[in-house]
Write an enzyme that holds these catalytic residues in place. Structure first.
Site, PDB file in Angstrom:
ATOM      1  N   GLU A  37      -8.074  -4.836   6.244  1.00 55.35           N
ATOM      2  CA  GLU A  37      -8.200  -4.780   4.790  1.00 55.35           C
ATOM      3  C   GLU A  37      -6.934  -5.089   3.762  1.00 55.35           C
ATOM      4  OE1 GLU A  37      -7.759  -0.504   5.681  1.00 55.35           O
ATOM      5  OE2 GLU A  37      -9.381   0.203   4.157  1.00 55.35           O
ATOM      6  N   GLY A  74      -9.679   8.844   8.202  1.00 56.46           N
ATOM      7  CA  GLY A  74     -10.332   8.712   7.226  1.00 56.46           C
ATOM      8  C   GLY A  74     -11.904   8.026   7.532  1.00 56.46           C
ATOM      9  N   HIS A 121     -12.963   2.957   0.727  1.00 61.50           N
ATOM     10  CA  HIS A 121     -13.104   2.002   1.814  1.00 61.50           C
ATOM     11  C   HIS A 121     -13.711   0.700   1.585  1.00 61.50           C
ATOM     12  CE1 HIS A 121     -12.505   5.258   5.150  1.00 61.50           C
ATOM     13  NE2 HIS A 121     -11.315   5.076   4.714  1.00 61.50           N
ATOM     14  N   ARG A 144     -10.484  16.096   6.935  1.00 59.70           N
ATOM     15  CA  ARG A 144     -11.543  16.673   5.832  1.00 59.70           C
ATOM     16  C   ARG A 144     -12.903  16.767   6.025  1.00 59.70           C
ATOM     17  NH1 ARG A 144     -10.622  10.837   2.830  1.00 59.70           N
ATOM     18  NH2 ARG A 144      -8.411  10.210   3.630  1.00 59.70           N
ATOM     19  N   ARG A 180      -3.044  -2.085  -3.836  1.00 55.59           N
ATOM     20  CA  ARG A 180      -4.077  -1.211  -2.746  1.00 55.59           C
ATOM     21  C   ARG A 180      -3.875  -0.304  -4.077  1.00 55.59           C
ATOM     22  NH1 ARG A 180      -6.276   1.469   2.233  1.00 55.59           N
ATOM     23  NH2 ARG A 180      -7.770   1.973   1.775  1.00 55.59           N
ATOM     24  N   ASN A 196       0.738  -1.321   0.185  1.00 56.64           N
ATOM     25  CA  ASN A 196      -0.095  -0.023   0.094  1.00 56.64           C
ATOM     26  C   ASN A 196       0.403   1.104   0.086  1.00 56.64           C
ATOM     27  OD1 ASN A 196      -2.112   1.624   0.822  1.00 56.64           O
ATOM     28  ND2 ASN A 196      -2.483   0.803   2.352  1.00 56.64           N
ATOM     29  N   LEU A 229     -15.015   4.038  11.508  1.00 59.31           N
ATOM     30  CA  LEU A 229     -14.451   5.855  11.641  1.00 59.31           C
ATOM     31  C   LEU A 229     -13.153   5.546  11.434  1.00 59.31           C
ATOM     32  CD1 LEU A 229     -17.449   6.567  13.550  1.00 59.31           C
ATOM     33  CD2 LEU A 229     -17.197   6.776  11.326  1.00 59.31           C
TER      34      LEU A 229
HETATM   35  P1  AMP Z   1      -6.766   4.606  11.450  1.00 64.04           P
HETATM   36  O1  AMP Z   1      -7.472   5.224  10.087  1.00 64.04           O
HETATM   37  O2  AMP Z   1      -8.526   4.133  11.332  1.00 64.04           O
HETATM   38  O3  AMP Z   1      -5.753   3.498  11.428  1.00 64.04           O
HETATM   39  O4  AMP Z   1      -7.801   5.562  12.279  1.00 64.04           O
HETATM   40  C1  AMP Z   1      -7.012   6.258  12.961  1.00 64.04           C
HETATM   41  C2  AMP Z   1      -7.856   7.130  14.201  1.00 64.04           C
HETATM   42  O5  AMP Z   1      -8.494   6.569  15.291  1.00 64.04           O
HETATM   43  C3  AMP Z   1      -6.592   7.779  14.842  1.00 64.04           C
HETATM   44  O6  AMP Z   1      -6.431   9.212  14.685  1.00 64.04           O
HETATM   45  C4  AMP Z   1      -7.512   8.153  16.223  1.00 64.04           C
HETATM   46  O7  AMP Z   1      -8.333   9.094  16.602  1.00 64.04           O
HETATM   47  C5  AMP Z   1      -8.310   6.730  16.025  1.00 64.04           C
HETATM   48  N1  AMP Z   1      -7.961   6.336  17.525  1.00 64.04           N
HETATM   49  C6  AMP Z   1      -7.214   5.348  17.626  1.00 64.04           C
HETATM   50  N2  AMP Z   1      -6.848   4.610  19.487  1.00 64.04           N
HETATM   51  C7  AMP Z   1      -7.938   5.265  19.377  1.00 64.04           C
HETATM   52  C8  AMP Z   1      -8.319   4.464  21.228  1.00 64.04           C
HETATM   53  N3  AMP Z   1      -8.122   4.225  21.597  1.00 64.04           N
HETATM   54  N4  AMP Z   1      -9.656   6.086  21.125  1.00 64.04           N
HETATM   55  C9  AMP Z   1     -10.127   6.393  20.197  1.00 64.04           C
HETATM   56  N5  AMP Z   1      -9.552   7.124  19.302  1.00 64.04           N
HETATM   57  C10 AMP Z   1      -8.236   6.148  18.511  1.00 64.04           C
END
Ligand code: AMP
Length: 400
Positions: free
Chosen positions: A384, A212, A180, A241, A91, A9, A209
């Site tokens: 993913e 992105g 996604h 964003r 990807r 990726n 969530l």
């Molecule tokens: P991702 O893009 O799916 O890797 O998600 C990243 C985002 O998940 C980070 O910017 C955090 O805001 C959020 N995140 C990760 N761990 C936690 C947690 N334990 N509690 C709340 N938010 C989290």
């Protein structure tokens, strides 16, 4: 379904990889090359059950980053020569309306990925570079492109058509594509498994969530509505964003503030969302600031959760009967406060969260709704890379 796939990726200044054993459904090794093309780079390589190894050295380009990753495999294992690699999966962010499924890569595919850069200028060119670098490193292996947009190829015309002059769609590709895809595919399938129902008879709202963020209504395994549009800018509020916005804002800012469309575009993608409202795009930090009495952070979280709730309501209407709402991504999997706030007040729509179950942190997929809640609420870790590896093995098996 068996096979070992190296999933690659490429981002603008990073290269992520994962060696996946599809039969076991597990990663054997994974890594991240950061600050590619900058004066100081770093490669972090991990193997299952081992300590991560970190190498700090300049990674002049993506070829250098991949070479460093291959060295890390040699040094720290597992040996790629002995891994029995069956394919390399790449990807690719945008498949436009040309690619509705994974595809075996040849020169024509690489050319098409580059041509689709008009729709994804930040992503597709660097995805193509990653493909070329890896094809040179593994000339004897099949390479497969897996598109973020492909899962949404099933969107019906009423969901993917913007109400704009039709020649914009015909000539310039202006329509909704969705992104996604690997995550929504993986999570909707895992949600059906958790419920013990056949995928073909399960309707799920998937809420991915993370930094992105996107929501997808999945009916019987098919994407029928999704929050991201022509680009990953539309829909939910994200780390940097804006998500949904009146398109008149672009012309307004041009008139009153002299901002060019490119400047507004950059701001909406890179300095909006939670970063703009809360001053940080890390939800953990947002919660800390709220605890310290930061009102801007509190408003940002309200805006984020309100947007998710609006989409949940809309997608219940799109799906009719809904079996589950599945939270995934860094925020969806970990943030109980966001899950609760996003579903607050939806009891009359059949969504009842169990406060205690929701508050428990646990690995793996689980149910966090109250017993008897007409719509189950699930937390489903996304994977993913495993999904991409599975799709790659499926494609090659179908072709052989
Ligand atoms: P991702 O893009 O799916 O890797 O998600 C990243 C985002 O998940 C980070 O910017 C955090 O805001 C959020 N995140 C990760 N761990 C936690 C947690 N334990 N509690 C709340 N938010 C989290």
């Amino acid at each position: 379904m068996t096979g070992r796939v190296l999933v690659v990726n490429c981002g603008s200044s990073s290269l992520k990889y994962r060696l996946v054993d599809v039969g076991a459904g597990q990663a054997l090794a994974w890594g991240l090359a950061e600050r590619v093309g900058q004066p100081s780079g770093r490669l972090t390589h991990s193997r299952a059950g081992g300590e991560p190894s970190v190498v700090e050295r300049p990674l002049p380009d993506h070829a250098g980053a991949l070479a460093a990753a291959l060295e890390a495999f040699e040094h720290s294992g597992p040996s790629l020569a002995d891994a029995g690699l069956t394919a390399v999966a790449h990807r690719v962010v945008h498949g436009g309306d040309r690619f509705s499924a994974p595809v075996r890569i040849d020169d024509d595919v690489v050319r098409a990925v580059r041509e689709l850069a008009t729709l994804a200028p930040l992503h597709n060119p660097v995805n193509a570079v990653g493909i070329e670098v890896a094809r040179r490193a593994f000339p004897g292996l099949p390479h497969v492109a897996v598109f973020d947009t492909a899962f949404h190829a099933t969107l019906p015309p009423h969901a993917h058509t913007y109400a704009v002059p039709p020649q914009w769609a015909r000539e310039h590709g202006v329509r909704r594509y969705g992104f996604h895809g690997a995550s929504h595919a993986h999570v909707s399938r895992a949600a059906a498994e958790l419920l013990g129902r056949p995928l073909s008879e399960t309707n799920t709202v998937v809420l991915h969530l993370g930094n992105g963020a996107s929501a997808t209504a999945v009916a019987g395994g098919r994407s029928v509505e999704t929050s991201m549009g022509m680009t990953p800018l539309e829909g939910l509020v994200m780390g940097t964003r804006s998500g949904d916005l009146d398109p008149a804002v672009v012309a307004h800012l041009h008139r009153v503030a002299g901002l060019s469309p490119a400047e507004v575009d950059r701001a909406l993608n890179s300095s909006s969302g939670m970063l703009a409202l809360a001053g940080t795009n890390d939800l953990r930090e947002v919660h800390r600031r709220i605890a310290d009495g930061d009102e801007a952070a509190a408003l940002a979280l309200d805006v984020f959760c309100h947007r998710v709730r609006k989409y949940v309501g809309a997608y219940l209407a799109v799906l009719g009967r809904t079996d589950a709402i599945a939270f995934t991504g860094g925020i969806g999997e970990n943030d109980a406060v966001v899950r609760a706030a996003s579903l607050a007040g939806l009891e009359t729509l059949g969504i009842r969260l169990d406060e205690e179950r929701n508050a428990v942190r646990a690995p793996g997929g689980r149910r966090v709704s109250a017993d008897g809640s007409p719509v189950a609420v699930l937390v489903v870790p996304t994977d993913e890379e495993l999904e991409m590896a599975r799709q790659t093995v499926d494609l090659l098996a179908a072709g052989s």
